[in-house]
Design an enzyme around this catalytic site. Structure first.
Site, PDB file in Angstrom:
ATOM      1  N   CYS A 151       7.031  46.741  -3.001  1.00 27.73           N
ATOM      2  CA  CYS A 151       6.547  47.003  -1.651  1.00 27.73           C
ATOM      3  C   CYS A 151       6.847  45.819  -0.732  1.00 27.73           C
ATOM      4  CB  CYS A 151       5.063  47.383  -1.685  1.00 27.73           C
ATOM      5  SG  CYS A 151       4.495  48.161  -0.149  1.00 27.73           S
ATOM      6  N   HIS A 177       4.251  51.669  -6.019  1.00 27.30           N
ATOM      7  CA  HIS A 177       3.403  50.683  -6.693  1.00 27.30           C
ATOM      8  C   HIS A 177       3.149  51.052  -8.154  1.00 27.30           C
ATOM      9  CE1 HIS A 177       2.161  48.135  -3.301  1.00 27.30           C
ATOM     10  NE2 HIS A 177       2.203  49.230  -2.565  1.00 27.30           N
ATOM     11  N   GLU A 201       2.098  49.090 -10.395  1.00 22.47           N
ATOM     12  CA  GLU A 201       0.895  48.366 -10.853  1.00 22.47           C
ATOM     13  C   GLU A 201      -0.386  49.112 -10.481  1.00 22.47           C
ATOM     14  OE1 GLU A 201       2.485  47.824  -8.178  1.00 22.47           O
ATOM     15  OE2 GLU A 201       1.267  46.874  -6.619  1.00 22.47           O
TER      16      GLU A 201
END
Lengths: 229, 85
Positions: free
Chosen positions: A86, A202, A204
């Site tokens: 990002c 994302h 994560e």
């Protein structure tokens, strides 16, 4: 494997990345302050998501001149793995570690789950996936419209540097599956040497059932698979 | 050394989709400004700096644009004015 995660002023995903590495991979991670000049022996550097410097001027434009970026660029030039997620992808593009630029979405800020298709598995952030595998994870960005000139796009396609593409539920890169107007549905790319990878979604934030998806795990596992190869 | 105020326009490169400019164009059309062909939204920066002369001040700001103020992949810039200030 030791993963260094850079904290810029305005980063907000560094703890998620740390959690992914430490709690899900069981590997060592360290938060690196952007004003330091030491990667502390990190094998992998993650440039995390967030809004470094408030996205002033352009997303990533000021962070790319943070002191630690000298060491990150030297690490990349040595062939070390760098992953930009990002805002980290935006910083890597601004730094010239990755081609292209990430411009304002054609339809404003988007925060939603997307599906991305793994196009190539010969990078450190896709090696544990299989080619064509579709993964669900969130995006949350206002500046994710990957843009480059046609010659650059053709070169990226030809050299296999488009690593992730937005697709629909059937795995097709349709206009309807494109969340931000990005060229050729590109969600993530790598550099020519294939050791720097950037993506807008994302992983994560897709590590455990509580997140609604565990599909990000395979991308982090790719780091481990590469380190052990 | 003299103090100069240098103004710079940074605009999206022509041909690159500019959603902000497009939205403003459509808003102007809806307000009745039908003659508007297109709008591009960029940034206007005013830089106060010191230099030996106006040419040196401009050269310095051009270097700033190349390094930081404009993205060479997607933006163009032009020096709008250089005035002793």
């Amino acid at each position: 494997m030791k993963v260094g995660i850079v904290r810029f002023p305005g980063s907000n995903c560094e703890d998620d990345a740390w959690h992914a590495v430490v709690d899900h991979l069981g590997e060592e991670a360290v938060i690196l302050w952007h004003k330091d000049h030491d990667l502390q022996g990190s094998d992998v550097v993650i440039l995390p998501g967030g809004f470094s410097y408030g996205d002033y001027l352009r997303s990533g434009a000021i962070a790319r001149f943070s002191p630690i970026m000298n060491e990150v660029e030297a690490h990349a030039q040595r062939g070390g793995i760098v992953v930009g997620i990002c805002n980290g992808f935006q910083i890597a593009c601004e730094a010239g570690l990755l081609p292209g630029a990430l411009l304002r979405n054609d339809r404003g800020y988007r925060s939603m789950p997307v599906t991305i298709r793994v196009e190539h598995t010969d990078t450190a952030f896709s090696a544990a996936a299989h080619a064509g595998q579709c993964l669900t994870m969130p995006i949350a960005h206002g500046d994710g419209r990957f843009t480059a000139d046609d010659a650059t796009l053709d070169r990226l396609e030809g050299e296999g540097q488009v690593i992730f593409r937005y697709v629909d539920a059937a795995g097709h890169p349709t206009d309807a599956a494109n969340p931000n107007g990005t060229m050729r549905n590109i969600a993530g790319v790598c550099n020519a040497a294939r050791n720097v990878i950037g993506l807008m979604p994302h992983p994560e934030r897709a590590m455990e059932p509580l997140h609604g998806s565990t599909d990000g795990l395979v991308l982090f596992q790719s780091l481990l698979a590469t380190a052990r190869a | 050394m003299t103090s100069y105020r240098v103004a710079v326009h940074v605009v999206p490169r022509r041909g690159i989709l500019d959603p902000q400019g497009k939205a403003v164009t459509e808003a102007l059309h809806s307000l009745g400004f039908a003659a508007v062909a297109e709008v591009h939204v960029g940034r206007h920066l005013v830089i106060q700096t010191v230099a030996a002369d106006a040419a040196a001040a401009e050269a310095s700001v051009r270097a700033m644009c190349a390094k930081l103020l404009a993205n060479p992949v997607t933006e163009d810039f032009e020096i709008a004015s250089v005035v002793a200030a």
